[in-house]
Design an enzyme around this catalytic site. Structure first.
Site, PDB file in Angstrom:
ATOM      1  N   GLU A  26       0.844  -1.192   0.000  1.00 33.58           N
ATOM      2  CA  GLU A  26       0.000   0.000   0.000  1.00 33.58           C
ATOM      3  C   GLU A  26       0.883   1.247   0.000  1.00 33.58           C
ATOM      4  O   GLU A  26       2.004   1.230   0.538  1.00 33.58           O
ATOM      5  CB  GLU A  26      -0.882  -0.026   1.255  1.00 33.58           C
ATOM      6  N   ASN A  71      -6.757   1.436   2.837  1.00 30.97           N
ATOM      7  CA  ASN A  71      -7.507   2.670   3.079  1.00 30.97           C
ATOM      8  C   ASN A  71      -7.089   3.758   2.084  1.00 30.97           C
ATOM      9  O   ASN A  71      -7.890   4.611   1.719  1.00 30.97           O
ATOM     10  CB  ASN A  71      -7.267   3.151   4.512  1.00 30.97           C
ATOM     11  N   ASN A 171     -12.227  -1.161  -0.910  1.00 28.53           N
ATOM     12  CA  ASN A 171     -11.502  -1.680   0.252  1.00 28.53           C
ATOM     13  C   ASN A 171     -12.289  -1.388   1.527  1.00 28.53           C
ATOM     14  O   ASN A 171     -12.693  -0.234   1.745  1.00 28.53           O
ATOM     15  CB  ASN A 171     -10.125  -0.999   0.360  1.00 28.53           C
ATOM     16  N   GLU A 172     -12.497  -2.402   2.337  1.00 29.99           N
ATOM     17  CA  GLU A 172     -13.121  -2.244   3.673  1.00 29.99           C
ATOM     18  C   GLU A 172     -14.259  -1.227   3.653  1.00 29.99           C
ATOM     19  O   GLU A 172     -14.279  -0.292   4.461  1.00 29.99           O
ATOM     20  CB  GLU A 172     -12.053  -1.864   4.708  1.00 29.99           C
ATOM     21  N   TYR A 243      -6.650  -8.782  11.528  1.00 28.47           N
ATOM     22  CA  TYR A 243      -5.342  -8.534  12.155  1.00 28.47           C
ATOM     23  C   TYR A 243      -5.422  -9.015  13.599  1.00 28.47           C
ATOM     24  O   TYR A 243      -6.454  -8.846  14.254  1.00 28.47           O
ATOM     25  CB  TYR A 243      -4.996  -7.033  12.123  1.00 28.47           C
ATOM     26  N   GLU A 291      -6.214  -9.323   3.427  1.00 32.53           N
ATOM     27  CA  GLU A 291      -5.369  -8.633   4.425  1.00 32.53           C
ATOM     28  C   GLU A 291      -5.361  -9.479   5.683  1.00 32.53           C
ATOM     29  O   GLU A 291      -6.436  -9.752   6.245  1.00 32.53           O
ATOM     30  CB  GLU A 291      -5.891  -7.230   4.758  1.00 32.53           C
ATOM     31  N   GLN A 351       1.481  -6.369   5.496  1.00 39.87           N
ATOM     32  CA  GLN A 351       1.799  -6.109   4.113  1.00 39.87           C
ATOM     33  C   GLN A 351       3.136  -6.790   3.805  1.00 39.87           C
ATOM     34  O   GLN A 351       3.518  -7.685   4.555  1.00 39.87           O
ATOM     35  CB  GLN A 351       1.830  -4.612   3.903  1.00 39.87           C
TER      36      GLN A 351
HETATM   37  O1  AHR Z   1      -2.965  -2.755   6.053  1.00 39.42           O
HETATM   38  C1  AHR Z   1      -3.197  -1.583   6.755  1.00 39.42           C
HETATM   39  C2  AHR Z   1      -4.652  -1.119   6.677  1.00 39.42           C
HETATM   40  O2  AHR Z   1      -5.456  -2.020   7.379  1.00 39.42           O
HETATM   41  C3  AHR Z   1      -5.261  -1.073   5.305  1.00 39.42           C
HETATM   42  O3  AHR Z   1      -5.006   0.131   4.668  1.00 39.42           O
HETATM   43  C4  AHR Z   1      -6.728  -1.216   5.587  1.00 39.42           C
HETATM   44  O4  AHR Z   1      -7.412  -1.819   4.533  1.00 39.42           O
HETATM   45  C5  AHR Z   1      -6.772  -2.005   6.876  1.00 39.42           C
HETATM   46  O5  AHR Z   1      -7.631  -1.434   7.794  1.00 39.42           O
END
Ligand code: AHR
Length: 504
Positions: A26, A71, A171-172, A243, A291, A351
Site C-alpha cells: 500500500e 484505506n 476496500n473495507e 489482524y 489482508e 503487508q
Molecule cells: O494494512 C493496513 C490497513 O489495514 C489497510 O489500509 C486497511 O485496509 C486495513 O484497515
C-alpha cells in the site's frame, strides 16, 4: 507430552491455490518509498527499484500482490499516478495524513511486479469515486483497441496492455474510517454495477467484492449476506480481513486465535452457500483473504501519532518488530488457509515491506527479515500441492478464546509432482516438547527428507537490523520413518516443517 497426526494421501480437501501465499503493498509509510522504490540506493536499478528487496521477494515466490491500498485507495485518483513524473501532482493522502508524491504509480507497479514475478491485483476506489473512474482505469490498464484510455497508456510508453486479471472492488467499505464508507446495501449495489461494467469489457476478469474488515465488526456477518445478495452473480470472491494482537501478553490465548479464524471462514462459507441457494445461482464464490497479519506493536501508538503530524512524506509508520510468538501465529494462520483450501483461494499477508511486514529496509541501507518471514517463506516453498484431511490428537488447554484448545496446530500438503509430503506443525506449549507420532497413510516407500524448525528460548525475541539472525529456522535431524509411521519431537513454542518423500 505426546500427540499424534494421521493423514491419508487419498483423503484430499482440495488443490491449494498458490495464491494463498500472496501479499499486499500500500502507499502507506515506507512500503513503497524506501521499501521497494528508492532511486539512488546502491542496489537500485535504473527504474529505482531496490534489487536487494526484489531478490528476496522472488525467492519468497509471492504469486500475487494487491496494490495500491488499503484505506489509501478510497480517496486515490489514479490519473495522478501515471504519465511523466514531473507532471504528477503531490496530493494529500487522507487515509494516513501524509503527502503522496505519486512518483511511483500504477504503471511502475506493473513493471515492478514483472521483475518480482508476481501477478498484479488492483484495488479500485469505490469510496470517493465510482463506476466511471473505475472503468477508465480498467481501460487504461487493459485496453488495446485504439480507444482513448488505452492510447493514453501507449503515449505513456506502455504499448502492451498490463492485462491485470484480479480487481478488488473497493476496500473495507464496511469501515466507518473509510473515505466513502457505505451501508451494505449501498456498497453491494455499487459493487454489482461496477462488476457488470467490468464484465462488459472482459467477462473473464476475477472480481473481488468487499466482505468485512474483521469478524468483530457490528455489521458482520449481515454485511456479507447483504453485499452478496446484491452482487453474488457478478463476482468471483468475497474478501475478508483480520489482524491479530497480543496486547494482553497471553501467549496461549493468542496462539488459539486460529479457532476464531476457522469460525470466521466457516461462517462466510455458510453465507456464500445461503446466498447461492437463495438466488438459485450456478456460479461459485470463494474467499479472498486479502489482508491478514499480526498488527499491534505499533498500532495504537502510530494511529495516535499520525493525528498530530503535519503531512510528512513516507514516514516510519506501523513498522512492527515481530517476535517469535508472532511467527507462530502466522504459522497457525497459514495452516488454517491450507485446511480451508476448498474455499480460501487467495490470501494476502498484509503487508510485504516495512509496514506490518515480513521484510524491512533501511533508507540507503540494508534489507532484513522479520521473524514472521520464515513461516510464510517455508509455507510458500513447501506448501504447494493438495491439502489433506488430518486427524490430530493432542493435549489441550483452556483459554479465553475457547476451552480445550489444542497445543498442536497442523496442516498437511501433498505434492504429487515432486512426490513429497509436508507436515506443518506449531507446538504452542510454552515449555514442553511434543512427541508427535505421524502416520502418513497410502504412501509407499516413505523417507524423511528434512525437519526445519523455527524456535527461540525467548518468545519475545525479535530480529533487528543489527542482529537479523536471532530468530531463524534451523535444520534438525530428518524425521525417521518406519513404514508409514514417523515420530518427531517438536520443541516448545516452535514452527516446524516435516518433509517426506514417497514413491509411486
Ligand atoms: O494494512 C493496513 C490497513 O489495514 C489497510 O489500509 C486497511 O485496509 C486495513 O484497515
Amino acid at each position: 507430552m505426546k500427540a499424534s497426526i494421521t493423514t491419508n494421501a487419498k483423503f484430499q480437501i482440495a488443490p491449494i491455490d498458490d495464491r494463498i501465499y500472496g501479499s499486499f503493498l500500500e502507499h502507506l509509510g515506507r512500503a513503497i518509498y524506501e521499501g521497494i522504490y528508492e532511486p539512488g540506493h546502491p542496489s537500485s536499478n535504473e527504474q529505482g527499484f531496490r534489487t536487494d528487496v526484489l531478490d528476496i521477494i522472488r525467492d519468497l515466490q509471492v504469486p500475487v500482490i494487491r496494490y495500491p491500498g488499503g484505506n489509501y485507495v478510497s480517496a486515490f485518483k489514479w490519473e495522478d499516478s501515471v504519465g511523466p513524473r514531473e507532471l504528477r501532482p503531490k496530493r494529500l493522502d487522507l487515509a494516513w495524513r501524509t503527502i503522496e508524491t505519486n512518483q511511483f504509480g500504477i504503471a511502475e507497479f506493473h513493471d515492478w511486479c514483472q521483475q518480482a514475478k508476481a501477478a498484479y491485483m488492483m484495488a479500485i476506489n469505490l469510496g470517493s469515486r465510482g463506476i466511471e473512474d473505475a472503468r477508465n482505469l480498467l481501460e487504461y490498464c487493459n485496453d488495446n483497441s485504439g480507444a482513448a484510455w488505452g492510447d493514453l497508456r501507449k503515449q505513456h510508453g506502455y504499448q502492451e496492455p498490463f492485462n491485470i486479471r484480479m480487481w478488488c472492488l473497493g476496500n473495507e467499505m464496511d469501515g466507518p474510517w473509510q473515505v466513502g464508507h457505505k451501508t451494505a446495501y449501498e456498497y453491494g449495489r455499487l459493487a454489482n454495477e461496477t462488476a457488470k461494467t467490468y464484465r462488459k469489457f472482459d467477462e473473464d476478469l476475477e472480481l473481488i467484492v468487499c466482505g468485512s474488515s474483521n469478524d468483530k465488526m457490528a455489521t458482520y456477518p449481515e454485511w456479507e449476506a447483504e453485499v452478496l445478495d446484491q452482487s453474488y452473480e457478478s463476482v468471483d470472491y468475497i474478501s475478508l480481513h483480520k489482524y491479530w494482537n497480543n496486547y494482553s501478553r497471553d501467549t496461549l490465548n493468542y496462539l488459539a486465535s486460529h479457532y476464531e479464524l476457522d469460525e470466521y471462514i466457516g461462517t462466510v462459507r455458510s453465507v456464500i452457500q445461503y446466498i447461492k441457494a437463495k438466488k438459485r445461482a450456478r456460479n461459485d464464490v470463494y474467499i479472498c483473504f486479502d489482508e491478514w497479519n499480526p498488527w499491534y506493536h505499533t498500532n495504537k501508538r502510530d494511529h495516535e501519532l499520525l493525528q498530530t503530524w503535519d503531512w510528512p512524506e513516507a514516514p516510519h509508520l506501523f513498522e512492527d518488530p515481530y517476535n517469535l510468538e508472532d511467527a507462530l501465529l502466522v504459522g497457525t494462520v497459514i495452516n488454517s488457509f491450507i485446511r480451508n483450501a476448498d474455499i480460501v483461494k487467495i490470501a494476502c499477508m498484509a503487508q510485504l515491506i516495512n509496514v506490518i511486514a515480513p521484510i524491512s529496509t533501511e533508507k540507503s541501507g540494508s534489507v532484513w527479515k522479520q521473524t514472521i518471514f520464515y513461516p510464510y517463506y517455508l509455507a510458500s516453498k513447501y506448501g504447494r500441492g493438495t491439502a489433506l484431511q488430518i486427524q490430530v490428537n493432542s493435549p489441550t488447554y483452556d483459554c479465553k478464546i475457547r476451552d480445550q484448545a489444542s497445543y498442536l496446530d497442523t496442516s498437511v500438503v501433498l505434492n504429487e509432482e515432486r512426490q513429497e509430503i509436508s507436515v506443518f506443525c506449531v507446538n504452542k506449549h510454552p515449555d514442553q516438547a511434543l512427541h508427535a507420532e505421524i502416520a502418513l497413510e497410502n504412501l509407499s516407500k516413505l523417507s524423511g527428507l528434512e525437519h526445519i524448525c523455527l524456535t527461540c528460548s525467548d518468545r519475545y525475541m525479535t530480529n533487528t537490523v543489527q542482529q537479523p539472525n536471532r530468530v531463524v529456522p534451523q535444520s534438525l535431524e530428518p524425521p525417521k520413518v518406519r513404514q508409514i509411521q514417523s515420530i518427531v519431537s517438536l520443541p516448545a513454542l516452535s514452527f516446524n516443517v516435516l518433509r517426506y518423500r514417497y514413491q509411486g
